[in-house]
Design a protein around this motif. Structure first.
Motif, PDB file in Angstrom:
ATOM      1  N   THR A 137      40.449  54.397  44.652  1.00 48.83           N
ATOM      2  CA  THR A 137      41.148  53.394  45.516  1.00 48.83           C
ATOM      3  C   THR A 137      40.666  52.181  45.248  1.00 48.83           C
ATOM      4  OG1 THR A 137      40.434  54.881  47.346  1.00 48.83           O
ATOM      5  CG2 THR A 137      40.668  52.184  47.770  1.00 48.83           C
ATOM      6  N   PHE A 138      41.864  51.902  45.040  1.00 49.59           N
ATOM      7  CA  PHE A 138      41.529  49.734  44.338  1.00 49.59           C
ATOM      8  C   PHE A 138      41.021  48.912  45.163  1.00 49.59           C
ATOM      9  CE2 PHE A 138      45.295  50.697  41.005  1.00 49.59           C
ATOM     10  CZ  PHE A 138      45.346  51.606  41.087  1.00 49.59           C
ATOM     11  N   ASP A 139      40.718  48.227  44.828  1.00 48.29           N
ATOM     12  CA  ASP A 139      39.147  47.649  45.409  1.00 48.29           C
ATOM     13  C   ASP A 139      40.266  45.969  46.313  1.00 48.29           C
ATOM     14  OD1 ASP A 139      37.375  45.855  46.576  1.00 48.29           O
ATOM     15  OD2 ASP A 139      38.439  44.450  45.739  1.00 48.29           O
ATOM     16  N   ASN A 140      40.191  46.487  47.382  1.00 46.97           N
ATOM     17  CA  ASN A 140      41.256  45.019  48.128  1.00 46.97           C
ATOM     18  C   ASN A 140      40.336  44.602  49.432  1.00 46.97           C
ATOM     19  OD1 ASN A 140      40.378  46.561  50.828  1.00 46.97           O
ATOM     20  ND2 ASN A 140      42.132  47.194  51.394  1.00 46.97           N
ATOM     21  N   TYR A 141      39.238  43.925  48.933  1.00 46.78           N
ATOM     22  CA  TYR A 141      38.413  42.595  49.453  1.00 46.78           C
ATOM     23  C   TYR A 141      37.701  42.223  48.007  1.00 46.78           C
ATOM     24  CZ  TYR A 141      35.131  41.196  52.108  1.00 46.78           C
ATOM     25  OH  TYR A 141      34.213  39.689  53.138  1.00 46.78           O
ATOM     26  N   ASP A 142      37.504  41.053  48.193  1.00 50.46           N
ATOM     27  CA  ASP A 142      37.033  39.742  47.385  1.00 50.46           C
ATOM     28  C   ASP A 142      36.070  39.026  48.035  1.00 50.46           C
ATOM     29  OD1 ASP A 142      36.588  36.888  45.725  1.00 50.46           O
ATOM     30  OD2 ASP A 142      37.652  38.759  44.599  1.00 50.46           O
ATOM     31  N   ALA A 143      34.573  39.559  47.539  1.00 52.33           N
ATOM     32  CA  ALA A 143      33.347  39.459  48.427  1.00 52.33           C
ATOM     33  C   ALA A 143      33.601  37.315  48.324  1.00 52.33           C
ATOM     34  CB  ALA A 143      32.110  39.828  48.061  1.00 52.33           C
ATOM     35  N   THR A 144      33.526  36.997  47.811  1.00 57.16           N
ATOM     36  CA  THR A 144      33.678  35.227  47.415  1.00 57.16           C
ATOM     37  C   THR A 144      34.573  34.868  48.519  1.00 57.16           C
ATOM     38  OG1 THR A 144      33.382  35.819  44.848  1.00 57.16           O
ATOM     39  CG2 THR A 144      34.070  33.960  45.704  1.00 57.16           C
ATOM     40  N   THR A 145      36.110  35.479  48.539  1.00 57.99           N
ATOM     41  CA  THR A 145      36.804  34.318  49.413  1.00 57.99           C
ATOM     42  C   THR A 145      36.917  35.165  50.946  1.00 57.99           C
ATOM     43  OG1 THR A 145      38.961  36.492  48.538  1.00 57.99           O
ATOM     44  CG2 THR A 145      38.850  34.153  47.697  1.00 57.99           C
ATOM     45  N   GLY A 146      36.342  36.319  51.012  1.00 55.53           N
ATOM     46  CA  GLY A 146      36.257  37.293  52.148  1.00 55.53           C
ATOM     47  C   GLY A 146      37.421  37.579  52.427  1.00 55.53           C
ATOM     48  N   THR A 147      38.222  37.816  51.162  1.00 58.98           N
ATOM     49  CA  THR A 147      39.763  38.475  51.797  1.00 58.98           C
ATOM     50  C   THR A 147      40.189  38.836  50.844  1.00 58.98           C
ATOM     51  OG1 THR A 147      40.606  36.672  51.104  1.00 58.98           O
ATOM     52  CG2 THR A 147      40.700  36.549  52.866  1.00 58.98           C
ATOM     53  N   ILE A 148      42.020  39.153  50.732  1.00 61.63           N
ATOM     54  CA  ILE A 148      42.676  40.780  49.722  1.00 61.63           C
ATOM     55  C   ILE A 148      42.470  39.748  48.559  1.00 61.63           C
ATOM     56  CG2 ILE A 148      44.665  40.041  49.634  1.00 61.63           C
ATOM     57  CD1 ILE A 148      45.043  42.609  50.162  1.00 61.63           C
ATOM     58  N   GLU A 149      42.644  38.048  48.796  1.00 61.68           N
ATOM     59  CA  GLU A 149      42.984  37.310  47.642  1.00 61.68           C
ATOM     60  C   GLU A 149      41.782  37.507  46.406  1.00 61.68           C
ATOM     61  OE1 GLU A 149      43.556  33.987  49.142  1.00 61.68           O
ATOM     62  OE2 GLU A 149      44.661  33.448  50.116  1.00 61.68           O
ATOM     63  N   GLY A 150      42.210  37.368  45.755  1.00 61.47           N
ATOM     64  CA  GLY A 150      41.131  37.777  44.212  1.00 61.47           C
ATOM     65  C   GLY A 150      40.767  39.288  44.143  1.00 61.47           C
ATOM     66  N   SER A 151      40.822  39.668  44.708  1.00 63.75           N
ATOM     67  CA  SER A 151      41.204  41.097  44.836  1.00 63.75           C
ATOM     68  C   SER A 151      42.204  42.427  43.482  1.00 63.75           C
ATOM     69  CB  SER A 151      40.716  42.119  45.350  1.00 63.75           C
ATOM     70  OG  SER A 151      42.476  42.233  46.544  1.00 63.75           O
ATOM     71  N   LEU A 152      41.800  43.424  42.923  1.00 67.12           N
ATOM     72  CA  LEU A 152      42.625  43.949  42.128  1.00 67.12           C
ATOM     73  C   LEU A 152      43.617  44.131  42.869  1.00 67.12           C
ATOM     74  CD1 LEU A 152      43.151  45.329  39.837  1.00 67.12           C
ATOM     75  CD2 LEU A 152      42.161  47.810  40.383  1.00 67.12           C
ATOM     76  N   VAL A 153      44.075  44.792  44.475  1.00 63.26           N
ATOM     77  CA  VAL A 153      45.015  44.504  44.553  1.00 63.26           C
ATOM     78  C   VAL A 153      45.916  43.245  44.599  1.00 63.26           C
ATOM     79  CG1 VAL A 153      46.443  45.611  47.175  1.00 63.26           C
ATOM     80  CG2 VAL A 153      44.523  46.380  46.252  1.00 63.26           C
ATOM     81  N   ASP A 154      45.761  42.583  45.142  1.00 70.13           N
ATOM     82  CA  ASP A 154      46.195  41.373  45.073  1.00 70.13           C
ATOM     83  C   ASP A 154      46.318  40.889  43.003  1.00 70.13           C
ATOM     84  OD1 ASP A 154      46.318  38.098  46.034  1.00 70.13           O
ATOM     85  OD2 ASP A 154      45.195  37.458  45.013  1.00 70.13           O
ATOM     86  N   VAL A 155      46.491  40.907  42.629  1.00 74.78           N
ATOM     87  CA  VAL A 155      46.494  40.700  41.013  1.00 74.78           C
ATOM     88  C   VAL A 155      47.896  41.362  40.935  1.00 74.78           C
ATOM     89  CG1 VAL A 155      45.585  41.209  38.511  1.00 74.78           C
ATOM     90  CG2 VAL A 155      44.130  39.867  40.217  1.00 74.78           C
ATOM     91  N   LEU A 156      46.969  42.989  41.657  1.00 76.72           N
ATOM     92  CA  LEU A 156      48.898  43.196  41.395  1.00 76.72           C
ATOM     93  C   LEU A 156      50.085  42.950  42.298  1.00 76.72           C
ATOM     94  CD1 LEU A 156      47.479  47.163  41.778  1.00 76.72           C
ATOM     95  CD2 LEU A 156      48.230  45.957  40.009  1.00 76.72           C
ATOM     96  N   ASN A 157      49.603  42.793  43.484  1.00 81.31           N
ATOM     97  CA  ASN A 157      50.954  40.953  44.142  1.00 81.31           C
ATOM     98  C   ASN A 157      51.368  40.460  43.355  1.00 81.31           C
ATOM     99  OD1 ASN A 157      50.616  43.658  46.199  1.00 81.31           O
ATOM    100  ND2 ASN A 157      49.112  42.575  47.366  1.00 81.31           N
ATOM    101  N   THR A 158      50.189  39.830  42.662  1.00 82.13           N
ATOM    102  CA  THR A 158      50.638  38.407  41.752  1.00 82.13           C
ATOM    103  C   THR A 158      51.356  38.812  40.371  1.00 82.13           C
ATOM    104  OG1 THR A 158      48.719  37.067  42.353  1.00 82.13           O
ATOM    105  CG2 THR A 158      49.637  36.251  41.260  1.00 82.13           C
TER     106      THR A 158
END
Length: 275
Positions: A47-68
């Motif tokens: 399961t790819f990480d979809n939560y960034d502890a720093t931002t508290g959202t999906i932004e910055g997570s691995l799933v967010d990088v895939l989207n970018t």
């Protein structure tokens, strides 16, 4: 010299004893058993990480990088993907591959656990992010002693890439993990679930993916940060059942002894009757 030779012999004996105590269990094979038990099947789900502890959202997570990077994730081999959202708009990504083979020691402690198949990532040309290519990470094999997950990594850039690259690695150390929850020893029939968390990707695996997708500076930095901070989790779920036992067939000599015994009983009975 005599001491050295003796030490080598003793060491070899211990190694042989350890090897002899380990059992290899092939999933789905009722003849591949440990203490009368066998693994009927199961899955290893990445399961790819979809939560960034720093931002508290999906932004910055691995799933967010895939989207970018507009990266599409699909199944490789016998694996099955579970994806929420369209390419570039993923909110959750996981890939489940069937378990293939386990090794256990004499006490039933799981030493390694493997699966067959995996995930393929396909990237197109995105300015400043990637030149484009495809890479597959498959056949994961967990070593519980070293907390290392090995995998095959095969990929190559596409025609849109500005820097050609490829990867062809077999059972390379792809991740390390920090913790595992759930029973790590087979003690009887039932369903077992282990969750391996704190996954961080190794530089060898990251560079193989970089070469295959022609990741540019921004794309590489984002992927490297997410993959080494928290890649996600790997969940292993498998079922253990009792193997059917085949009744022992008596040897011909056993039948012969039984026959002689019956003849003897018959003779004794006749003598007693004659008296």
């Amino acid at each position: 010299m005599k001491f050295a030779i003796k030490s080598i012999v003793v060491a070899a004996a211990f190694v042989a004893a350890g090897a002899a105590g380990a059992a290899t269990l092939t999933a789905g094979n009722s003849s591949s058993t440990f203490n009368g038990l066998y693994i009927t099947g199961g899955t290893g789900t990445l399961t790819f990480d979809n939560y960034d502890a720093t931002t508290g959202t999906i932004e910055g997570s691995l799933v967010d990088v895939l989207n970018t990077g507009n990266v599409a994730v699909s199944a490789a081999g016998a694996a099955v993907p579970t994806i929420t959202g369209a390419v570039g708009e993923y909110t959750a990504v996981s890939v489940a591959a069937p378990v293939s083979v386990f090794t256990v020691d004499a006490a039933g402690t799981i030493l390694t656990a493997g699966s067959s198949g995996g995930a393929t990532q396909t990237a197109g040309y995105v300015k400043g992010i990637s030149g484009g290519g495809t890479v597959s990470v498959t056949n994961l094999n967990i070593n519980l002693a070293t907390k290392t997950i090995y995998a095959d990594i095969v990929g190559a850039t596409s025609s849109t890439a500005t820097v050609a690259g490829s990867a062809n690695l077999t059972q390379v150390a792809a991740w390390t993990y920090t913790t595992v929850t759930g029973p790590t020893a087979i003690t009887g029939a039932g369903t077992y679930t282990n969750v391996f968390s704190g996954l961080t990707m190794t530089s060898t695996a990251i560079n193989a993916i970089k070469a295959s997708l022609d990741l540019k500076t921004n794309g590489f930095n984002a992927f490297n940060s997410a993959a080494t901070t928290d890649f996600g989790t790997l969940t292993s779920t498998f079922t253990v059942a009792k193997a059917a036992t085949t009744p022992a067939v008596p040897e011909p000599s056993t039948y012969a002894l039984m026959g002689l015994g019956l003849v003897g009983i018959s003779l004794v009975a006749r003598r007693r009757a004659a008296k």
